[in-house]
Design a protein around this motif. Structure first.
Motif, PDB file in Angstrom:
ATOM      1  N   LEU A  75      -0.690   5.958   2.525  1.00 54.92           N
ATOM      2  CA  LEU A  75       0.381   5.128   3.078  1.00 54.92           C
ATOM      3  C   LEU A  75      -0.156   3.796   3.611  1.00 54.92           C
ATOM      4  O   LEU A  75       0.445   2.734   3.372  1.00 54.92           O
ATOM      5  CB  LEU A  75       1.116   5.892   4.177  1.00 54.92           C
ATOM      6  N   MET A  79       0.616   0.016   2.212  1.00 52.30           N
ATOM      7  CA  MET A  79       1.092  -1.090   3.048  1.00 52.30           C
ATOM      8  C   MET A  79       0.188  -2.312   2.903  1.00 52.30           C
ATOM      9  O   MET A  79       0.669  -3.447   2.836  1.00 52.30           O
ATOM     10  CB  MET A  79       1.160  -0.662   4.513  1.00 52.30           C
ATOM     11  N   GLY A 100       2.715   6.593  -2.328  1.00 55.17           N
ATOM     12  CA  GLY A 100       3.223   6.213  -1.013  1.00 55.17           C
ATOM     13  C   GLY A 100       4.735   6.344  -0.922  1.00 55.17           C
ATOM     14  O   GLY A 100       5.268   6.804   0.092  1.00 55.17           O
ATOM     15  N   ARG A 101       5.438   5.950  -1.981  1.00 58.53           N
ATOM     16  CA  ARG A 101       6.906   6.109  -1.999  1.00 58.53           C
ATOM     17  C   ARG A 101       7.288   7.585  -1.916  1.00 58.53           C
ATOM     18  O   ARG A 101       8.231   7.945  -1.225  1.00 58.53           O
ATOM     19  CB  ARG A 101       7.493   5.488  -3.268  1.00 58.53           C
ATOM     20  N   ALA A 104       6.673   8.846   1.620  1.00 59.26           N
ATOM     21  CA  ALA A 104       7.587   8.267   2.609  1.00 59.26           C
ATOM     22  C   ALA A 104       9.048   8.546   2.289  1.00 59.26           C
ATOM     23  O   ALA A 104       9.930   7.981   2.943  1.00 59.26           O
ATOM     24  CB  ALA A 104       7.349   6.774   2.708  1.00 59.26           C
ATOM     25  N   HIS A 108      12.728   7.195   4.199  1.00 58.87           N
ATOM     26  CA  HIS A 108      13.122   6.056   3.359  1.00 58.87           C
ATOM     27  C   HIS A 108      14.024   5.066   4.090  1.00 58.87           C
ATOM     28  O   HIS A 108      13.767   3.871   4.093  1.00 58.87           O
ATOM     29  CB  HIS A 108      13.803   6.565   2.084  1.00 58.87           C
ATOM     30  N   LEU A 120       9.596  -1.610   4.687  1.00 62.52           N
ATOM     31  CA  LEU A 120       8.553  -0.744   4.122  1.00 62.52           C
ATOM     32  C   LEU A 120       7.437  -0.515   5.148  1.00 62.52           C
ATOM     33  O   LEU A 120       7.004   0.620   5.343  1.00 62.52           O
ATOM     34  CB  LEU A 120       7.972  -1.384   2.855  1.00 62.52           C
ATOM     35  N   TYR A 121       6.975  -1.583   5.820  1.00 60.95           N
ATOM     36  CA  TYR A 121       5.903  -1.435   6.808  1.00 60.95           C
ATOM     37  C   TYR A 121       6.326  -0.507   7.936  1.00 60.95           C
ATOM     38  O   TYR A 121       5.560   0.359   8.364  1.00 60.95           O
ATOM     39  CB  TYR A 121       5.507  -2.778   7.402  1.00 60.95           C
ATOM     40  N   ASN A 123       8.852   1.843   8.044  1.00 56.87           N
ATOM     41  CA  ASN A 123       9.091   3.230   7.630  1.00 56.87           C
ATOM     42  C   ASN A 123       7.803   3.931   7.200  1.00 56.87           C
ATOM     43  O   ASN A 123       7.587   5.098   7.531  1.00 56.87           O
ATOM     44  CB  ASN A 123      10.129   3.271   6.512  1.00 56.87           C
ATOM     45  N   TRP A 124       6.938   3.254   6.481  1.00 54.30           N
ATOM     46  CA  TRP A 124       5.691   3.873   6.046  1.00 54.30           C
ATOM     47  C   TRP A 124       4.742   4.066   7.220  1.00 54.30           C
ATOM     48  O   TRP A 124       3.984   5.030   7.255  1.00 54.30           O
ATOM     49  CB  TRP A 124       5.030   3.040   4.950  1.00 54.30           C
ATOM     50  N   ALA A 127       5.939   7.120   8.902  1.00 45.44           N
ATOM     51  CA  ALA A 127       5.574   8.281   8.079  1.00 45.44           C
ATOM     52  C   ALA A 127       4.091   8.620   8.261  1.00 45.44           C
ATOM     53  O   ALA A 127       3.733   9.801   8.390  1.00 45.44           O
ATOM     54  CB  ALA A 127       5.877   8.002   6.611  1.00 45.44           C
ATOM     55  N   ALA A 128       3.237   7.613   8.298  1.00 44.14           N
ATOM     56  CA  ALA A 128       1.797   7.861   8.477  1.00 44.14           C
ATOM     57  C   ALA A 128       1.534   8.496   9.836  1.00 44.14           C
ATOM     58  O   ALA A 128       0.745   9.447   9.943  1.00 44.14           O
ATOM     59  CB  ALA A 128       1.021   6.552   8.338  1.00 44.14           C
TER      60      ALA A 128
END
Length: 144
Positions: A75, A79, A100-101, A104, A108, A120-121, A123-124, A127-128
């Motif tokens: 992830l 990023m 990564g998608r 995550a 989403h 994206l930054y 949410n990811w 997730a990380a």
């Protein structure tokens, strides 16, 4: 004068400095009366075991922690590739972003932003953090 460098002077006897024994030099400093006394009997009290003992990690908990770190690494790498405007046509970049998608997917649309890169930054990154925390907890539970 140059010949007398290595020899002691004969005319002035030097009183040798006496260093106290090692036991008197160690902390806490004791007086000579205390140092000559015989030690008293010492009673050793056993400590109770810790409430949450630390166990050594077993192979299964190490594998769980390794999987969590792998998810975090994918992830974060995705990023960084997005931040650096990497070529999505490259096989390595494309496979990293696909993985990564997939990782995550549960996060989403956790937060929506007008800029898709900021979304994206965010949410990811969440997730990380969640994957790392879950790996730590599950790894800790498996140790017992």
């Amino acid at each position: 004068m140059a010949l007398n460098i290595g020899r002691k002077r004969q005319d002035a006897p030097v009183a040798e400095e006496r260093r106290p024994p090692l036991r008197e030099r160690l902390w806490p400093r004791r007086t000579t009366a205390e140092a000559t006394q015989t030690p008293t009997r010492t009673v050793v009290v056993e400590r109770k075991p810790r409430r949450w003992p630390r166990h050594r990690p077993n192979p299964v908990s190490s594998m769980v922690m390794g999987a969590g770190w792998a998810a975090v690494l994918i992830l974060v790498l995705g990023m960084l590739l997005t931040l650096g405007d990497a070529n999505p046509g490259n096989t390595l970049v494309d496979s990293t972003l696909d993985a990564g998608r997939w990782l995550a997917t549960p996060f989403h649309d956790a937060f929506t932003r007008s800029n898709p890169e900021h979304q994206l930054y965010l949410n990811w990154g969440i997730a990380a953090a969640v994957y790392y925390a879950m790996a730590r907890v599950v790894s800790w539970l498996i140790r017992f």
